[in-house]
Enzyme design. Sequence first.
Site, PDB file in Angstrom:
ATOM      1  N   CYS A 186      -4.703   2.527  -3.813  1.00  0.00           N
ATOM      2  CA  CYS A 186      -3.845   2.988  -2.842  1.00  0.00           C
ATOM      3  C   CYS A 186      -2.824   1.864  -3.111  1.00  0.00           C
ATOM      4  O   CYS A 186      -1.851   1.645  -2.385  1.00  0.00           O
ATOM      5  CB  CYS A 186      -4.004   3.560  -1.266  1.00  0.00           C
ATOM      6  SG  CYS A 186      -5.290   4.636  -1.136  1.00  0.00           S
ATOM      7  N   LYS A 222     -10.907  -0.653  10.710  1.00  0.00           N
ATOM      8  CA  LYS A 222     -10.926  -1.830  10.058  1.00  0.00           C
ATOM      9  C   LYS A 222     -10.999  -3.541  10.707  1.00  0.00           C
ATOM     10  O   LYS A 222     -10.961  -4.296  10.332  1.00  0.00           O
ATOM     11  CB  LYS A 222      -9.278  -2.018   9.146  1.00  0.00           C
ATOM     12  CG  LYS A 222      -8.587  -1.049   7.934  1.00  0.00           C
ATOM     13  CD  LYS A 222      -8.255  -1.010   7.238  1.00  0.00           C
ATOM     14  CE  LYS A 222      -6.745   0.005   6.065  1.00  0.00           C
ATOM     15  NZ  LYS A 222      -8.407  -0.333   5.232  1.00  0.00           N
ATOM     16  N   GLN A 233      -4.656  -5.048   7.338  1.00  0.00           N
ATOM     17  CA  GLN A 233      -5.664  -5.703   6.592  1.00  0.00           C
ATOM     18  C   GLN A 233      -5.706  -7.418   6.744  1.00  0.00           C
ATOM     19  O   GLN A 233      -5.835  -8.598   7.107  1.00  0.00           O
ATOM     20  CB  GLN A 233      -5.154  -5.873   4.839  1.00  0.00           C
ATOM     21  CG  GLN A 233      -4.998  -5.150   4.055  1.00  0.00           C
ATOM     22  CD  GLN A 233      -7.381  -4.574   4.246  1.00  0.00           C
ATOM     23  OE1 GLN A 233      -8.215  -4.754   4.259  1.00  0.00           O
ATOM     24  NE2 GLN A 233      -7.021  -2.692   3.678  1.00  0.00           N
ATOM     25  N   HIS A 281       0.412  -1.337   0.004  1.00  0.00           N
ATOM     26  CA  HIS A 281       0.233  -0.010   0.331  1.00  0.00           C
ATOM     27  C   HIS A 281       0.946   1.301  -0.023  1.00  0.00           C
ATOM     28  O   HIS A 281       1.811   1.388   0.355  1.00  0.00           O
ATOM     29  CB  HIS A 281      -0.709  -0.137   0.906  1.00  0.00           C
ATOM     30  CG  HIS A 281      -1.677   1.119   1.420  1.00  0.00           C
ATOM     31  ND1 HIS A 281      -2.279   2.629   1.899  1.00  0.00           N
ATOM     32  CD2 HIS A 281      -3.493   1.023   1.360  1.00  0.00           C
ATOM     33  CE1 HIS A 281      -3.078   3.095   2.069  1.00  0.00           C
ATOM     34  NE2 HIS A 281      -3.614   2.476   1.771  1.00  0.00           N
ATOM     35  N   ASP A 318       2.945  -3.902   7.999  1.00  0.00           N
ATOM     36  CA  ASP A 318       1.490  -3.392   8.484  1.00  0.00           C
ATOM     37  C   ASP A 318       0.568  -4.420   7.814  1.00  0.00           C
ATOM     38  O   ASP A 318       0.304  -5.392   7.663  1.00  0.00           O
ATOM     39  CB  ASP A 318       2.003  -3.001   6.690  1.00  0.00           C
ATOM     40  CG  ASP A 318       0.558  -2.596   5.775  1.00  0.00           C
ATOM     41  OD1 ASP A 318      -0.152  -2.149   6.780  1.00  0.00           O
ATOM     42  OD2 ASP A 318       0.205  -2.107   5.199  1.00  0.00           O
TER      43      ASP A 318
HETATM   44  N1  C6P Z   1      -5.911   0.569   3.110  1.00  0.00           N
HETATM   45  C1  C6P Z   1      -8.009   0.512   0.965  1.00  0.00           C
HETATM   46  O1  C6P Z   1      -9.437   0.644   0.795  1.00  0.00           O
HETATM   47  P1  C6P Z   1      -4.753   3.477   7.108  1.00  0.00           P
HETATM   48  O2  C6P Z   1      -5.792   4.780   5.771  1.00  0.00           O
HETATM   49  O3  C6P Z   1      -3.932   4.451   7.725  1.00  0.00           O
HETATM   50  O4  C6P Z   1      -6.091   3.406   8.581  1.00  0.00           O
HETATM   51  O5  C6P Z   1      -4.318   2.740   6.458  1.00  0.00           O
HETATM   52  C2  C6P Z   1      -3.214   2.617   5.708  1.00  0.00           C
HETATM   53  C3  C6P Z   1      -3.529   1.072   4.947  1.00  0.00           C
HETATM   54  C4  C6P Z   1      -1.733   0.420   5.113  1.00  0.00           C
HETATM   55  N2  C6P Z   1      -1.952  -0.580   5.075  1.00  0.00           N
HETATM   56  C5  C6P Z   1      -2.903  -1.649   4.403  1.00  0.00           C
HETATM   57  C6  C6P Z   1      -2.148  -2.457   3.496  1.00  0.00           C
HETATM   58  C7  C6P Z   1      -4.376  -0.865   3.631  1.00  0.00           C
HETATM   59  O6  C6P Z   1      -4.957  -1.900   3.422  1.00  0.00           O
HETATM   60  C8  C6P Z   1      -4.459   0.390   4.512  1.00  0.00           C
HETATM   61  C9  C6P Z   1      -5.435   0.863   4.476  1.00  0.00           C
HETATM   62  C10 C6P Z   1      -7.603   1.142   2.575  1.00  0.00           C
HETATM   63  O7  C6P Z   1      -7.374  -0.839   1.160  1.00  0.00           O
HETATM   64  C11 C6P Z   1      -7.710   2.799   2.164  1.00  0.00           C
HETATM   65  S1  C6P Z   1      -6.352   2.335   1.009  1.00  0.00           S
END
Ligand code: C6P
Length: 416
Positions: free
Chosen positions: A374, A236, A213, A133, A210
Amino acid sequence: MAAEPAHLRPPPLDVARVRADFPILATQVHGHPLVYLDSAASSQRPWPVIRAVEAYETHSHANVHRGVHALSQAATAAFEGARERVRRFVNAQSVREIIFTRGTTEAINLVAQSYARPRLRAGDEILISALEHHADIVPWQLVCEATGAVLKVAPINRRGELEFEAFERLLSPRTRLVGMAHVSNALGTVLPVKRIVEAAHAAGAVVLIDGAQAVPHLNVDLRALGADFYAFSAHKLYGPTGIGVLYGREALLEAMPPWQGGGDMIRTVSFEKSTWNELPYKFEAGTPNISGAVGLAAALDYIEGLGLPAIAAHEDALLKRATAELQALPDIELVGTAAHKASVLSFTMKGVHPHDLGTILDAEGVAIRTGHHCAMPVMTFFGIPATARASFACYNDEADIAALVKALRRAREVFG
Ligand code: C6P
């Protein structure tokens, strides 16, 4: 892999009961019952989370760590109780290792700015994978620009799996940090994080995983995993937005300078010199998201009440079924077919831009995400601008998959 013996399988989720816990699922969208298949972007909240936040706001709110009065003490107890709840959820050694952040993005930026930037020198290397991401790419690029370090990228194959041998070959004596997703948000691939951590440590590199997910779907035991840093977001995980967690190994956090200055992160302040508070407060400048932490703790209680093994088994069955049904549709191509996946199904429909597909599905009440998720380099790798992505959570059921398939057939009719 042999099927698990029946007596070891978790009892199945009572999905009707789970669905009743999520009031938003009663919403009508364009005259259709909501079919929410966008939990990888943000999951919905169950009543216990909504009520915990409401109870906190109604009865216990004040600033934390500051007041001798009863409300401040109640708020502090709730906030620090939430930290202990998080520690237990991920099996960290100590609450000193649990830093509250705004989310995964801020957690990774904290490590980039406070761990990597002061240490890295020109020619040092940061190694990530091709399925990250943007939150696990751009913070490292900023560090590389500031220090002269080099960003290396381990490749993936056409199924969307990490090429492990190539990853190992890219580990070098100059690799200072490895940053990898636990689960890919664009493809659903589950990465072999334990092997990644072991290989990186053998090469002398520090590892950030990270976990944005992963934590909603997999049991994460940080002591067993051995990662140095692990980042995730509450929203999430059936919790509120605006709060997330950075886990860091205590010895590393101890040696890192603060990255933001302000209230609560200091021990003493004078115009000549300030000194820093102990962990974890050193990394939590300013008034934190207290109600968010309360909501996160309630979300973790909720998840553990259902049982992560039961959630995982349920989502896996949905993913397998949806995969089979979409594969049987004409003109649908799945993007990301790794052997080990969680929750996410990315696909394209021949001749239809994913955004148009998403709009038709929305008209049928079916919420999916469309775009590059993203993860633009993943799209570039597959030679496509975007995908449509359905993602599953504990409250999805087979009727949701049937609605998705019906809406996709409808889209095929509309676009010819
Ligand atoms: N992915 C998706 O629709 P934040 O925005 O900080 O809570 O998380 C960012 C982020 C970082 N790593 C991974 C693997 C992610 O999936 C995400 C967020 C969402 O896939 C929004 S772009």
